[in-house]
Design an enzyme around this catalytic site. Structure first.
Site, PDB file in Angstrom:
ATOM      1  N   HIS A  16       0.822  -1.207   0.000  1.00 59.57           N
ATOM      2  CA  HIS A  16       0.000   0.000   0.000  1.00 59.57           C
ATOM      3  C   HIS A  16       0.865   1.270   0.000  1.00 59.57           C
ATOM      4  O   HIS A  16       0.476   2.275  -0.587  1.00 59.57           O
ATOM      5  CB  HIS A  16      -0.995  -0.056   1.163  1.00 59.57           C
ATOM      6  CG  HIS A  16      -1.975  -1.181   0.979  1.00 59.57           C
ATOM      7  ND1 HIS A  16      -2.630  -1.804   2.015  1.00 59.57           N
ATOM      8  CD2 HIS A  16      -2.411  -1.821  -0.160  1.00 59.57           C
ATOM      9  CE1 HIS A  16      -3.417  -2.768   1.529  1.00 59.57           C
ATOM     10  NE2 HIS A  16      -3.288  -2.791   0.229  1.00 59.57           N
ATOM     11  N   SER A  29      -6.560  -2.076  -0.890  1.00 57.95           N
ATOM     12  CA  SER A  29      -5.984  -1.260  -1.966  1.00 57.95           C
ATOM     13  C   SER A  29      -6.993  -0.330  -2.654  1.00 57.95           C
ATOM     14  O   SER A  29      -6.649   0.823  -2.939  1.00 57.95           O
ATOM     15  CB  SER A  29      -5.276  -2.150  -2.993  1.00 57.95           C
ATOM     16  OG  SER A  29      -6.109  -3.212  -3.410  1.00 57.95           O
ATOM     17  N   ASP A  39     -13.233 -11.567 -13.501  1.00 54.64           N
ATOM     18  CA  ASP A  39     -11.862 -12.076 -13.491  1.00 54.64           C
ATOM     19  C   ASP A  39     -10.916 -10.912 -13.795  1.00 54.64           C
ATOM     20  O   ASP A  39     -11.099 -10.191 -14.781  1.00 54.64           O
ATOM     21  CB  ASP A  39     -11.738 -13.172 -14.559  1.00 54.64           C
ATOM     22  CG  ASP A  39     -10.328 -13.699 -14.646  1.00 54.64           C
ATOM     23  OD1 ASP A  39     -10.016 -14.680 -13.974  1.00 54.64           O
ATOM     24  OD2 ASP A  39      -9.514 -13.088 -15.379  1.00 54.64           O
ATOM     25  N   GLY A  40      -9.926 -10.740 -12.957  1.00 56.38           N
ATOM     26  CA  GLY A  40      -9.038  -9.580 -13.079  1.00 56.38           C
ATOM     27  C   GLY A  40      -8.253  -9.560 -14.377  1.00 56.38           C
ATOM     28  O   GLY A  40      -8.020  -8.500 -14.964  1.00 56.38           O
ATOM     29  N   ASP A  74      -2.506  -8.024  -7.880  1.00 56.27           N
ATOM     30  CA  ASP A  74      -2.232  -8.530  -6.523  1.00 56.27           C
ATOM     31  C   ASP A  74      -2.953  -9.868  -6.283  1.00 56.27           C
ATOM     32  O   ASP A  74      -3.866  -9.947  -5.454  1.00 56.27           O
ATOM     33  CB  ASP A  74      -2.698  -7.454  -5.514  1.00 56.27           C
ATOM     34  CG  ASP A  74      -2.446  -7.864  -4.076  1.00 56.27           C
ATOM     35  OD1 ASP A  74      -1.551  -8.695  -3.825  1.00 56.27           O
ATOM     36  OD2 ASP A  74      -3.156  -7.345  -3.184  1.00 56.27           O
TER      37      ASP A  74
HETATM   38  C1  LIG Z   1      -4.390 -10.573  -2.046  1.00 59.42           C
HETATM   39  S1  LIG Z   1      -6.115 -10.368  -2.190  1.00 59.42           S
HETATM   40  C2  LIG Z   1      -6.295  -8.712  -2.720  1.00 59.42           C
HETATM   41  C3  LIG Z   1      -5.966  -7.666  -1.688  1.00 59.42           C
HETATM   42  C4  LIG Z   1      -6.137  -6.249  -2.156  1.00 59.42           C
HETATM   43  N1  LIG Z   1      -5.490  -6.003  -3.437  1.00 59.42           N
HETATM   44  C5  LIG Z   1      -5.583  -5.272  -1.137  1.00 59.42           C
HETATM   45  O1  LIG Z   1      -4.401  -4.914  -1.225  1.00 59.42           O
HETATM   46  O2  LIG Z   1      -6.330  -4.843  -0.267  1.00 59.42           O
HETATM   47  C6  LIG Z   1      -6.457 -11.266  -3.652  1.00 59.42           C
HETATM   48  C7  LIG Z   1      -7.909 -11.200  -4.116  1.00 59.42           C
HETATM   49  O3  LIG Z   1      -7.968 -11.769  -5.433  1.00 59.42           O
HETATM   50  C8  LIG Z   1      -9.254 -12.352  -5.600  1.00 59.42           C
HETATM   51  N2  LIG Z   1      -9.141 -13.230  -6.786  1.00 59.42           N
HETATM   52  C9  LIG Z   1      -8.645 -14.474  -6.897  1.00 59.42           C
HETATM   53  N3  LIG Z   1      -8.613 -14.847  -8.194  1.00 59.42           N
HETATM   54  C10 LIG Z   1      -9.092 -13.794  -8.915  1.00 59.42           C
HETATM   55  C11 LIG Z   1      -9.260 -13.537 -10.301  1.00 59.42           C
HETATM   56  N4  LIG Z   1      -8.947 -14.451 -11.245  1.00 59.42           N
HETATM   57  N5  LIG Z   1      -9.728 -12.336 -10.687  1.00 59.42           N
HETATM   58  C12 LIG Z   1     -10.066 -11.383  -9.762  1.00 59.42           C
HETATM   59  N6  LIG Z   1      -9.923 -11.574  -8.440  1.00 59.42           N
HETATM   60  C13 LIG Z   1      -9.439 -12.754  -8.019  1.00 59.42           C
HETATM   61  C14 LIG Z   1      -9.534 -13.015  -4.285  1.00 59.42           C
HETATM   62  O4  LIG Z   1     -10.931 -13.168  -4.101  1.00 59.42           O
HETATM   63  C15 LIG Z   1      -8.917 -11.992  -3.291  1.00 59.42           C
HETATM   64  O5  LIG Z   1      -9.907 -11.115  -2.819  1.00 59.42           O
END
Ligand SMILES: C[S@@+](CC[C@H](N)C(=O)[O-])C[C@H]1O[C@@H](n2cnc3c(N)ncnc32)[C@H](O)[C@@H]1O
Length: 299
Positions: A19, A99, A141-142, A162
């Site tokens: 962060h 984030s 999906d990211g 992330d």
């Molecule tokens: C490490 S956490 C994110 C933390 C956040 N970025 C923060 O810093 O506050 C990872 C997240 O990715 C999500 N996730 C897992 N696979 C994913 C995908 N293919 N696309 C989008 N999100 C996904 C999970 O549900 C989880 O909430």
């Protein structure tokens, strides 16, 4: 498979590093009044409760954000001061901001900003916490979102990647997604978080020491990202201990593709403060545990 829940880890040393790095990049990109594009591909739930059963289980935030706040209360570093200002309201309410919430503090109404999470509960929470924010929340999906936005409008901005890295295949997924996004957006700035994992770990069930099959995968991914056709790649790392079977994740890092001008100077200041809080023994030289390195520089 979506079993990862960030609530168990929110506010730990890796979140603090991530962060602070995110804020450093956003502060640089928002110096100019021109609007920017922002995408958080794995945004999480937005806000995490530190005193519910998930957060309290390992209380990682105590050795993370709370330790950072108590030791750096009087810091003169501008990025640290802003991080403390943002997080202190949340931690007083026994919460930690993820984030997308942190990004919301620095983004402007004119920016084209998005946050995606695939998990049904996380994305539902995200939509709730981002209702009045400058970011649009997506259950998506990211990597698919990243691909769909490329090339983004406007053409300047950044992407935070992330993932949970629960599956070994996720390291290759990141590389593939960044390779494709970079070919569509060669001047885009990409921030990729990764864990540093001990070569061996204590097996939870058998209690025996076994090889960690994911150890070394981050390092391989970083080397491959560094070889991509980007102008420059900066890498920062914070280790909170030596590798050991008892401590699976002994540190973490951020790989920054096409960092903003002079970002490494700001990050060196941030890392110096992180070192005083997290890099262990005051009597020993621990500078090697915090690093800012160019993997590739502009020629
Ligand atoms: C490490 S956490 C994110 C933390 C956040 N970025 C923060 O810093 O506050 C990872 C997240 O990715 C999500 N996730 C897992 N696979 C994913 C995908 N293919 N696309 C989008 N999100 C996904 C999970 O549900 C989880 O909430």
């Amino acid at each position: 498979m979506l079993s990862y829940q960030h609530a168990y880890h929110a506010g730990n040393h890796a979140d603090v590093l991530k962060h602070l790095t995110l804020m450093s990049v956003l502060k640089k990109l928002t110096i100019k009044a021109k609007p920017m594009f922002y995408l958080d591909t794995h945004a999480g739930a937005g806000v995490y409760q530190m005193d519910d059963e998930n957060g309290a289980l390992n209380a990682e935030f105590e050795r993370g954000v709370l330790k950072f706040q108590s030791l750096l209360r009087n810091s003169n570093n501008e990025i640290v001061k802003d991080y403390l200002a943002i997080t202190s309201g949340f931690t007083k309410a026994k919460q930690y901001p993820g984030s997308p919430i942190i990004a919301d503090y620095l983004l402007r109404e004119t920016d084209n900003a998005h946050a995606a999470d695939l998990h049904p509960q996380a994305s539902q929470d995200l939509k709730k916490y981002l209702r009045r924010s400058k970011l649009s929340a997506h259950q998506r999906d990211g990597y698919e979102a990243l691909n769909a936005f490329m090339p983004p409008k406007p053409n300047r901005g950044m992407v935070l990647v992330d993932p949970p890295y629960e599956q070994a295949s996720e390291y290759a997924d990141v590389y593939k997604a960044i390779t494709s996004a970079l070919s569509a957006w060669p001047n885009g700035c990409f921030l990729i978080w990764y864990p540093l994992l001990s070569p061996t770990r204590v097996d939870r069930k058998t209690k025996e020491v076994a090889e960690n099959p994911k150890a070394g995968l981050s390092e391989e991914m970083i080397a491959k990202l560094g070889a991509l056709a980007a102008k420059s790649v900066l890498n920062i790392q914070l280790c909170v201990s030596q590798p050991s079977p008892q401590i699976g994740m002994y540190g973490s890092g951020m790989c920054i593709i096409n960092p903003p001008w002079k970002l490494e100077q700001d990050l060196s200041g941030v890392l110096a403060t992180l070192q005083t809080v997290f890099a262990g023994d005051k009597d020993k030289d621990t500078s090697h545990l915090c690093q800012v390195n160019w993997i590739k520089t502009e020629v």
